[in-house]
Design an enzyme around this catalytic site. Structure first.
Site, PDB file in Angstrom:
ATOM      1  N   LEU A  92       0.882  -1.163   0.000  1.00 35.78           N
ATOM      2  CA  LEU A  92       0.000   0.000   0.000  1.00 35.78           C
ATOM      3  C   LEU A  92       0.917   1.210   0.000  1.00 35.78           C
ATOM      4  O   LEU A  92       1.672   1.432   0.959  1.00 35.78           O
ATOM      5  CB  LEU A  92      -0.902  -0.008   1.234  1.00 35.78           C
ATOM      6  CG  LEU A  92      -2.095  -0.963   1.163  1.00 35.78           C
ATOM      7  CD1 LEU A  92      -2.643  -1.238   2.545  1.00 35.78           C
ATOM      8  CD2 LEU A  92      -3.195  -0.385   0.276  1.00 35.78           C
ATOM      9  N   SER A  93       0.895   1.980  -1.071  1.00 43.82           N
ATOM     10  CA  SER A  93       1.851   3.069  -1.246  1.00 43.82           C
ATOM     11  C   SER A  93       1.678   4.130  -0.164  1.00 43.82           C
ATOM     12  O   SER A  93       0.636   4.226   0.495  1.00 43.82           O
ATOM     13  CB  SER A  93       1.675   3.706  -2.617  1.00 43.82           C
ATOM     14  OG  SER A  93       1.930   2.767  -3.636  1.00 43.82           O
ATOM     15  N   ALA A  94       2.720   4.932   0.015  1.00 46.32           N
ATOM     16  CA  ALA A  94       2.687   6.009   0.993  1.00 46.32           C
ATOM     17  C   ALA A  94       1.519   6.945   0.694  1.00 46.32           C
ATOM     18  O   ALA A  94       1.280   7.303  -0.462  1.00 46.32           O
ATOM     19  CB  ALA A  94       3.998   6.780   0.969  1.00 46.32           C
TER      20      ALA A  94
END
Length: 387
Positions: A92-94
């Site tokens: 889950l990207s930043a």
């Protein structure tokens, strides 16, 4: 982990995004979408945390506080959701990167969107919240991830299609779209992404190891051009050549026990290589296969450079009054290439990262500085070139 505890973590993330100026002023819908579709709704029950030596599992059932802490560890922190061969293969990207890229997409209700690299489905969900029911088709190469994303999107009440395919090799899953949003890094843009977009549409994607770009497709559909939007690091295309290992162990593996083939004094303090990200971005453009690592000791900053194959260089600070030393080995003089690119960046007036862009055509792709007609560097070629 109770719903009340998660609600508190969501609120803190919202406040941190505001504190860091990470909520895009031109896309106020994103703040609403983040609240309506929090990232914990798309997180698997096992996350992975790096302890400095290895990735360790964090299971929600065993350590709910640790799991939630990893998921909400900060505005600039991704959460690792999958490993392959002991290395991260999905995340889950930043939050800041997700918001920045979706803002760059200039997404409007009714737009048809091709989301490439579904992962857990969070960015597809956010795009669907904005574009509307049935307007987003997402492509995922991993069947297990695609199945997981479908369940989470359905649980969120979203009408979002997820297809199993290789978004890089297989092309679009339907007709023309208004927007392409890629969640994994590519060095060169597949031409199928351009042909999938209507003239005037946009393609937002992570470029290589550093930065993301927004391209606009030309009226004739025969090119796409646009500017760098910001810095972010994303996982690469699974079927592309592996991205270089950025650990000091990788430098050691390239150098081995070889003695330097050249050794000379230089008049550049390596210190800017450690913290000047505009300089580092310029070097990434000009010498794209150079892996650069830095560290400090009592004498100052030292830099270790390699190409992932056979060539290496070390730029070593020495005690006060002594100029730094450049040591090099291998078929290339990669340290000299980096120093030449550094000098060129200074000659260009030290442009920042936002002064660079990319043009894509069926025959070639290149990065440029100052505008499409400015200095350019071919993408996919190692050599530094100025147009």
């Amino acid at each position: 982990m109770s719903d009340e505890d998660l609600t508190g973590r969501r609120a803190r993330l919202d406040a941190e995004m505001e504190q860091h100026g990470a909520w895009p002023a031109d896309s106020p819908w994103l703040r609403e979408a983040f609240a309506a579709l929090p990232r914990d709704g798309f997180a698997p029950d096992r996350l992975w945390r790096w302890d400095g030596w290895a990735y360790l599992p964090l299971d929600r059932a065993v350590d709910p506080d640790g799991w939630a802490g990893e998921l909400y560890s900060g505005v600039y922190a991704a959460a690792i959701t999958q490993l392959a061969d002991d290395r991260p293969s999905s995340s889950l990207s930043a939050p800041f990167a997700v918001a920045d890229m979706l803002d760059s997409l200039r997404l409007e209700p009714g737009h048809q969107v091709w989301d490439i690299g579904t992962g857990q489905g969070w960015t597809a969900a956010l795009a669907s919240w904005r574009a509307g029911p049935g307007r987003v088709v997402s492509t995922e190469v991993d069947e297990r991830l695609a199945a997981f994303a479908r369940t989470r999107l359905a649980a969120a009440g979203l009408d979002t299609e997820v297809t199993v395919a290789d978004g890089t090799a297989d092309g679009p899953p339907g007709g023309l779209v208004d927007r392409v949003h890629a969640t994994y890094a590519v060095e060169a843009v597949p031409w199928s992404w351009v042909t999938a977009v209507r003239p005037g549409g946009r393609i937002v994607y992570p470029w290589g190891r550093l930065g993301h770009v927004a391209l606009t497709v030309a009226d004739d559909g025969q090119s796409a051009t646009g500017w760098v939007q910001g810095l972010a690091q994303f996982m690469g295309d699974r079927h592309a050549p592996a991205q270089p290992n950025t650990s000091i162990a990788a430098y050691t593996a390239v150098r081995g026990d070889a003695e330097p083939e050249t050794r000379r004094k230089v008049d550049r303090d390596p210190a800017p290589l450690d913290d000047d990200w505009d300089l580092r971005f310029a070097l990434r453009v000009a010498v794209p296969d150079a892996v650069l690592l830095t560290g400090r000791d009592e004498d100052g900053v030292n830099a270790w450079i390699h190409d992932g194959h056979q060539s290496w260089a070390t730029l070593t600070s020495r005690s006060a009054g002594s100029p730094p030393l450049l040591l090099q080995g291998g078929p290339r003089r990669i340290g000299d290439e980096v120093l030449a690119a550094w000098a060129q960046w200074e000659d260009l007036g030290r442009p920042d990262r936002y002064d660079y862009g990319i043009t894509v055509t069926p025959a070639a792709q290149w990065a440029w500085q100052g505008g499409p007609d400015g200095p350019r560097w071919a993408i996919g070629e190692r050599a530094l070139r100025v147009g």
